[in-house]
Every structure is written in structure tokens, then in C-alpha cells.
Design a protein around this motif. Structure first.
Motif, PDB file in Angstrom:
ATOM      1  N   LYS A  80       0.835  -1.193   0.000  1.00  0.00           N
ATOM      2  CA  LYS A  80       0.000   0.000   0.000  1.00  0.00           C
ATOM      3  C   LYS A  80       0.871   1.245   0.000  1.00  0.00           C
ATOM      4  CE  LYS A  80      -4.441  -1.133   1.931  1.00  0.00           C
ATOM      5  NZ  LYS A  80      -5.406  -0.848   2.968  1.00  0.00           N
ATOM      6  N   THR A  81       0.440   2.217  -0.772  1.00  0.00           N
ATOM      7  CA  THR A  81       1.121   3.501  -0.756  1.00  0.00           C
ATOM      8  C   THR A  81       0.242   4.478  -0.005  1.00  0.00           C
ATOM      9  OG1 THR A  81       0.092   4.110  -2.852  1.00  0.00           O
ATOM     10  CG2 THR A  81       2.283   3.112  -2.973  1.00  0.00           C
ATOM     11  N   THR A  82       0.884   5.415   0.646  1.00  0.00           N
ATOM     12  CA  THR A  82       0.109   6.407   1.384  1.00  0.00           C
ATOM     13  C   THR A  82      -0.358   7.481   0.424  1.00  0.00           C
ATOM     14  OG1 THR A  82       2.132   7.607   1.921  1.00  0.00           O
ATOM     15  CG2 THR A  82       1.323   6.030   3.561  1.00  0.00           C
ATOM     16  N   TYR A  83      -1.538   7.974   0.667  1.00  0.00           N
ATOM     17  CA  TYR A  83      -2.132   8.999  -0.185  1.00  0.00           C
ATOM     18  C   TYR A  83      -1.452  10.323   0.096  1.00  0.00           C
ATOM     19  CZ  TYR A  83      -5.508  12.252  -2.104  1.00  0.00           C
ATOM     20  OH  TYR A  83      -6.102  13.259  -2.815  1.00  0.00           O
ATOM     21  N   THR A  84      -1.006  10.976  -0.955  1.00  0.00           N
ATOM     22  CA  THR A  84      -0.434  12.310  -0.793  1.00  0.00           C
ATOM     23  C   THR A  84      -1.391  13.314  -1.416  1.00  0.00           C
ATOM     24  OG1 THR A  84       0.809  12.021  -2.843  1.00  0.00           O
ATOM     25  CG2 THR A  84       1.979  11.544  -0.796  1.00  0.00           C
ATOM     26  N   HIS A  85      -1.680  14.338  -0.659  1.00  0.00           N
ATOM     27  CA  HIS A  85      -2.608  15.366  -1.129  1.00  0.00           C
ATOM     28  C   HIS A  85      -1.976  16.140  -2.278  1.00  0.00           C
ATOM     29  CE1 HIS A  85      -5.535  14.903   2.077  1.00  0.00           C
ATOM     30  NE2 HIS A  85      -4.530  14.775   2.901  1.00  0.00           N
ATOM     31  N   PRO A  86      -2.795  16.519  -3.256  1.00  0.00           N
ATOM     32  CA  PRO A  86      -2.247  17.355  -4.329  1.00  0.00           C
ATOM     33  C   PRO A  86      -1.829  18.703  -3.771  1.00  0.00           C
ATOM     34  CG  PRO A  86      -4.634  17.111  -4.559  1.00  0.00           C
ATOM     35  CD  PRO A  86      -4.192  16.224  -3.430  1.00  0.00           C
ATOM     36  N   LYS A  87      -0.866  19.295  -4.416  1.00  0.00           N
ATOM     37  CA  LYS A  87      -0.377  20.603  -3.956  1.00  0.00           C
ATOM     38  C   LYS A  87      -1.501  21.630  -4.054  1.00  0.00           C
ATOM     39  CE  LYS A  87       4.232  19.877  -3.754  1.00  0.00           C
ATOM     40  NZ  LYS A  87       4.971  19.983  -2.568  1.00  0.00           N
ATOM     41  N   GLN A  88      -1.701  22.339  -2.971  1.00  0.00           N
ATOM     42  CA  GLN A  88      -2.702  23.397  -2.948  1.00  0.00           C
ATOM     43  C   GLN A  88      -2.038  24.690  -3.411  1.00  0.00           C
ATOM     44  OE1 GLN A  88      -5.978  23.188  -2.180  1.00  0.00           O
ATOM     45  NE2 GLN A  88      -5.726  20.992  -1.984  1.00  0.00           N
ATOM     46  N   PRO A  89      -2.737  25.490  -4.196  1.00  0.00           N
ATOM     47  CA  PRO A  89      -2.131  26.760  -4.597  1.00  0.00           C
ATOM     48  C   PRO A  89      -1.931  27.635  -3.362  1.00  0.00           C
ATOM     49  CG  PRO A  89      -4.437  26.659  -5.275  1.00  0.00           C
ATOM     50  CD  PRO A  89      -4.074  25.309  -4.724  1.00  0.00           C
ATOM     51  N   HIS A  90      -0.788  28.281  -3.332  1.00  0.00           N
ATOM     52  CA  HIS A  90      -0.491  29.142  -2.182  1.00  0.00           C
ATOM     53  C   HIS A  90      -1.376  30.369  -2.203  1.00  0.00           C
ATOM     54  CE1 HIS A  90       2.829  26.846  -0.665  1.00  0.00           C
ATOM     55  NE2 HIS A  90       3.388  26.788  -1.871  1.00  0.00           N
ATOM     56  N   TYR A  91      -1.696  30.849  -1.028  1.00  0.00           N
ATOM     57  CA  TYR A  91      -2.494  32.058  -0.887  1.00  0.00           C
ATOM     58  C   TYR A  91      -1.669  33.214  -1.427  1.00  0.00           C
ATOM     59  CZ  TYR A  91      -4.812  35.962   1.383  1.00  0.00           C
ATOM     60  OH  TYR A  91      -5.440  37.143   1.631  1.00  0.00           O
ATOM     61  N   ASN A  92      -2.189  33.909  -2.405  1.00  0.00           N
ATOM     62  CA  ASN A  92      -1.444  34.976  -3.056  1.00  0.00           C
ATOM     63  C   ASN A  92      -1.917  36.320  -2.528  1.00  0.00           C
ATOM     64  OD1 ASN A  92      -0.101  36.708  -4.769  1.00  0.00           O
ATOM     65  ND2 ASN A  92      -0.533  35.502  -6.615  1.00  0.00           N
ATOM     66  N   GLN A  93      -1.086  36.939  -1.702  1.00  0.00           N
ATOM     67  CA  GLN A  93      -1.429  38.221  -1.086  1.00  0.00           C
ATOM     68  C   GLN A  93      -1.591  39.298  -2.164  1.00  0.00           C
ATOM     69  OE1 GLN A  93      -0.789  38.385   2.564  1.00  0.00           O
ATOM     70  NE2 GLN A  93      -1.780  40.344   2.786  1.00  0.00           N
ATOM     71  N   ASP A  94      -0.793  39.204  -3.223  1.00  0.00           N
ATOM     72  CA  ASP A  94      -0.859  40.215  -4.274  1.00  0.00           C
ATOM     73  C   ASP A  94      -2.225  40.219  -4.953  1.00  0.00           C
ATOM     74  OD1 ASP A  94       1.751  40.886  -3.756  1.00  0.00           O
ATOM     75  OD2 ASP A  94       2.571  39.524  -5.275  1.00  0.00           O
ATOM     76  N   LYS A  95      -2.799  39.043  -5.176  1.00  0.00           N
ATOM     77  CA  LYS A  95      -4.111  38.960  -5.814  1.00  0.00           C
ATOM     78  C   LYS A  95      -5.171  39.627  -4.942  1.00  0.00           C
ATOM     79  CE  LYS A  95      -3.443  36.255  -9.475  1.00  0.00           C
ATOM     80  NZ  LYS A  95      -3.653  36.662 -10.820  1.00  0.00           N
ATOM     81  N   THR A  96      -5.039  39.460  -3.627  1.00  0.00           N
ATOM     82  CA  THR A  96      -6.011  40.057  -2.716  1.00  0.00           C
ATOM     83  C   THR A  96      -5.926  41.574  -2.777  1.00  0.00           C
ATOM     84  OG1 THR A  96      -5.870  38.157  -1.274  1.00  0.00           O
ATOM     85  CG2 THR A  96      -6.802  40.140  -0.328  1.00  0.00           C
ATOM     86  N   SER A  97      -4.716  42.121  -2.783  1.00  0.00           N
ATOM     87  CA  SER A  97      -4.582  43.580  -2.842  1.00  0.00           C
ATOM     88  C   SER A  97      -5.074  44.101  -4.190  1.00  0.00           C
ATOM     89  CB  SER A  97      -3.138  44.007  -2.566  1.00  0.00           C
ATOM     90  OG  SER A  97      -2.265  43.439  -3.512  1.00  0.00           O
ATOM     91  N   GLU A  98      -4.877  43.334  -5.274  1.00  0.00           N
ATOM     92  CA  GLU A  98      -5.413  43.744  -6.574  1.00  0.00           C
ATOM     93  C   GLU A  98      -6.936  43.815  -6.526  1.00  0.00           C
ATOM     94  OE1 GLU A  98      -4.139  41.339  -9.867  1.00  0.00           O
ATOM     95  OE2 GLU A  98      -2.036  41.442  -9.232  1.00  0.00           O
TER      96      GLU A  98
END
Length: 111
Positions: A65-83
Motif C-alpha cells: 500500500k502507498t500512502t495517499y499524498t494530497h495534491p499541492k494546494q495553490p499558495h495564498y497569493n497576497q498580491d491577488k487580494t490587494s489587486e
């Protein structure tokens, strides 16, 4: 040492299984011997197993059995929030100025 397990494909029996298809689906891809035996199937049910028999598999060939690895989550982009805030302000500030102008106009007309 070779340990052979019997493999069954019960796909065609999903709709007809008296216990419902969920019981069969929950046993997919694993050794379901205990599940089958715990229910206490009749001799006619056991005879039906021949119809669904696919073959045997050497359990030593089954990958561990292999352990399940979560897909990479996109990082919270502070620049997008300020835009987003800037765009929101570009809409709200002129709207507020217009509101103040209309309010002043209404107030001065009534006075």
C-alpha cells in the motif's frame, strides 16, 4: 512462499445482489473472504461464485500500500487580494463621491 488468492468479478451481479451493490463495492480491491463468510451465504450463493470466478493471483505480486499524498494546494497569493481591493475601491470611491454629490444637491435644493 506463494499464496494464491481467488479473484472474482461481480460487476454483472451488482444490480441483483440481495444486500445491495454498496456491499459489493465496499469489498472492491481487497480480500473479501471474511465479509463473505460473516454474512452466512447459502449454498446456492456459493455455487453462483463459479460464474464470477476470474482466476488466482499470487499475493506476493500485489504492490504494498502507498500512502495517499494530497495534491499541492495553490499558495495564498497576497498580491491577488490587494489587486481585488484596489479594483473594489476603484468602483466604490467614485460611487461614494457620486452619492455625496447627489446628497448635497438634494440638500441644497430643499433648503
Amino acid at each position: 512462499s506463494i499464496v494464491l488468492e481467488q479473484v472474482y468479478d461481480v460487476t454483472k451481479f451488482l444490480d441483483d445482489h440481495p444486500g445491495g451493490d454498496e456491499v459489493l463495492l465496499s469489498a472492491t480491491g481487497k480480500d473479501a473472504t471474511d465479509d463473505f463468510e460473516d454474512v452466512g451465504h447459502s449454498s446456492s450463493a456459493r455455487a453462483m461464485m463459479d460464474e464470477f470466478f476470474v482466476g488466482e493471483i499470487d499475493t506476493a505480486t500485489i504492490p504494498s500500500k502507498t500512502t495517499y499524498t494530497h495534491p499541492k494546494q495553490p499558495h495564498y497569493n497576497q498580491d491577488k487580494t490587494s489587486e481585488f481591493i484596489i479594483k473594489l475601491l476603484q468602483f466604490l470611491v467614485p460611487l461614494a463621491i457620486l452619492g455625496v454629490a447627489v446628497g448635497i444637491r438634494f440638500y441644497t435644493k430643499s433648503a
